[in-house]
Write an enzyme that holds these catalytic residues in place. Structure first.
Site, mmCIF file in Angstrom:
data_model
loop_
_atom_site.group_PDB
_atom_site.id
_atom_site.type_symbol
_atom_site.label_atom_id
_atom_site.label_comp_id
_atom_site.label_asym_id
_atom_site.label_seq_id
_atom_site.Cartn_x
_atom_site.Cartn_y
_atom_site.Cartn_z
ATOM 1 N N HIS A 1 -10.317 -5.121 -3.476
ATOM 2 C CA HIS A 1 -8.990 -5.431 -2.928
ATOM 3 C C HIS A 1 -9.135 -5.838 -1.475
ATOM 4 C CE1 HIS A 1 -9.761 -1.124 -2.494
ATOM 5 N NE2 HIS A 1 -9.115 -1.193 -1.346
ATOM 6 N N HIS B 1 -7.108 -5.744 2.102
ATOM 7 C CA HIS B 1 -5.985 -5.176 2.862
ATOM 8 C C HIS B 1 -5.408 -6.249 3.779
ATOM 9 C CE1 HIS B 1 -6.795 -0.776 2.252
ATOM 10 N NE2 HIS B 1 -8.006 -1.227 1.987
ATOM 11 N N ASN C 1 -13.082 -3.105 2.137
ATOM 12 C CA ASN C 1 -14.100 -2.051 2.181
ATOM 13 C C ASN C 1 -14.972 -2.073 0.924
ATOM 14 O OD1 ASN C 1 -12.920 -1.125 4.582
ATOM 15 N ND2 ASN C 1 -11.473 0.158 3.458
ATOM 16 N N ASP D 1 0.849 -1.188 0.000
ATOM 17 C CA ASP D 1 0.000 0.000 0.000
ATOM 18 C C ASP D 1 0.891 1.247 0.000
ATOM 19 O OD1 ASP D 1 -3.203 0.513 1.072
ATOM 20 O OD2 ASP D 1 -1.797 2.189 1.076
ATOM 21 N N GLN E 1 -14.236 2.829 1.208
ATOM 22 C CA GLN E 1 -13.603 2.427 -0.057
ATOM 23 C C GLN E 1 -13.255 3.675 -0.871
ATOM 24 O OE1 GLN E 1 -15.916 -0.215 -2.585
ATOM 25 N NE2 GLN E 1 -14.116 -0.776 -3.811
HETATM 26 P P1 5GP Z 1 -9.700 1.473 0.209
HETATM 27 O O1 5GP Z 1 -9.822 2.722 1.046
HETATM 28 O O2 5GP Z 1 -10.349 1.659 -1.144
HETATM 29 O O3 5GP Z 1 -10.129 0.235 0.903
HETATM 30 O O4 5GP Z 1 -8.149 1.288 0.004
HETATM 31 C C1 5GP Z 1 -7.441 1.808 -1.069
HETATM 32 C C2 5GP Z 1 -5.986 1.720 -0.686
HETATM 33 O O5 5GP Z 1 -5.217 1.861 -1.864
HETATM 34 C C3 5GP Z 1 -5.532 2.830 0.273
HETATM 35 O O6 5GP Z 1 -5.028 2.227 1.463
HETATM 36 C C4 5GP Z 1 -4.478 3.583 -0.512
HETATM 37 O O7 5GP Z 1 -3.383 3.974 0.295
HETATM 38 C C5 5GP Z 1 -4.065 2.591 -1.574
HETATM 39 N N1 5GP Z 1 -3.667 3.214 -2.835
HETATM 40 C C6 5GP Z 1 -4.343 4.178 -3.524
HETATM 41 N N2 5GP Z 1 -3.699 4.493 -4.663
HETATM 42 C C7 5GP Z 1 -2.583 3.708 -4.681
HETATM 43 C C8 5GP Z 1 -1.504 3.590 -5.615
HETATM 44 O O8 5GP Z 1 -1.444 4.253 -6.651
HETATM 45 N N3 5GP Z 1 -0.543 2.681 -5.309
HETATM 46 C C9 5GP Z 1 -0.578 1.922 -4.175
HETATM 47 N N4 5GP Z 1 0.435 1.071 -3.981
HETATM 48 N N5 5GP Z 1 -1.581 2.006 -3.270
HETATM 49 C C10 5GP Z 1 -2.566 2.902 -3.524
#
Ligand code: 5GP
Ligand code: ZN
Length: 144
Positions: A101, A103, A88, A32, A95
């Site tokens: 995805h 985590h 999420n 992440d 999300q």
């Molecule tokens: P969500 O909040 O949708 O469950 O999690 C999305 C996750 O993706 C976040 O923890 C964020 O830090 C990660 N993320 C967003 N954009 C990128 C990216 O371009 N590269 C990487 N490696 N992680 C990302």
């Protein structure tokens, strides 16, 4: 298969760089970019599905089994004391990237994020992230 506006589809296609710790036919697993802890990783199915409601059942089952294998592997490499597996669905649930995805959040005794439902981010340098990625890559090929 792919959503042209999706950042994770672009990472899967190699159009946006990411630190990849594991890859097989169905999944790419990356660090992440804003980790909640050392080694915070994301399991990305290669086939685009926005969320839990849309992902194919067979891929969901494979993702769950991969989460287990990675938790074992990462615990060995990182010497973490526990794991949160989070997923999420929808903006209200936190999300932010609308490509399913999972985590994988290693937990360490004494770490600052005691409440994972209200986490903040930890800062790691690019060098530290590179090093964590290399540690996790080693031996991960054997997980497939
Ligand atoms: P969500 O909040 O949708 O469950 O999690 C999305 C996750 O993706 C976040 O923890 C964020 O830090 C990660 N993320 C967003 N954009 C990128 C990216 O371009 N590269 C990487 N490696 N992680 C990302
Ligand atoms: Zn996508």
């Amino acid at each position: 298969m792919r959503d042209e506006n999706c950042i994770f589809c672009k990472i899967i296609a190699g159009e946006i760089p990411a630190r990849t710790i594991y890859e097989d036919e169905d999944f790419k697993v990356i660090l992440d970019a804003n980790p909640a802890s050392r080694g915070h990783a994301l399991i990305l199915p290669k086939e685009h599905a926005a969320n839990l409601y849309e992902i194919r059942d067979d891929l969901l089952a494979k993702a769950a089994m991969l989460a287990k294998k990675l938790a074992v592997h990462m615990t060995g490499v990182l010497a973490c004391d526990g794991f949160n597996i989070l997923q999420n669905n929808g903006e209200i649930a936190g999300q932010t990237v609308f490509h399913f995805h999972i985590h994988l959040v290693p937990r360490y005794k004494g770490m600052k994020n005691d409440d994972m439902l209200n986490w903040t981010h930890e800062k790691f340098t690019a060098e530290e992230q590179d090093s964590i990625c290399q540690q996790l890559q080693a031996g991960a090929e054997s997980l497939s």
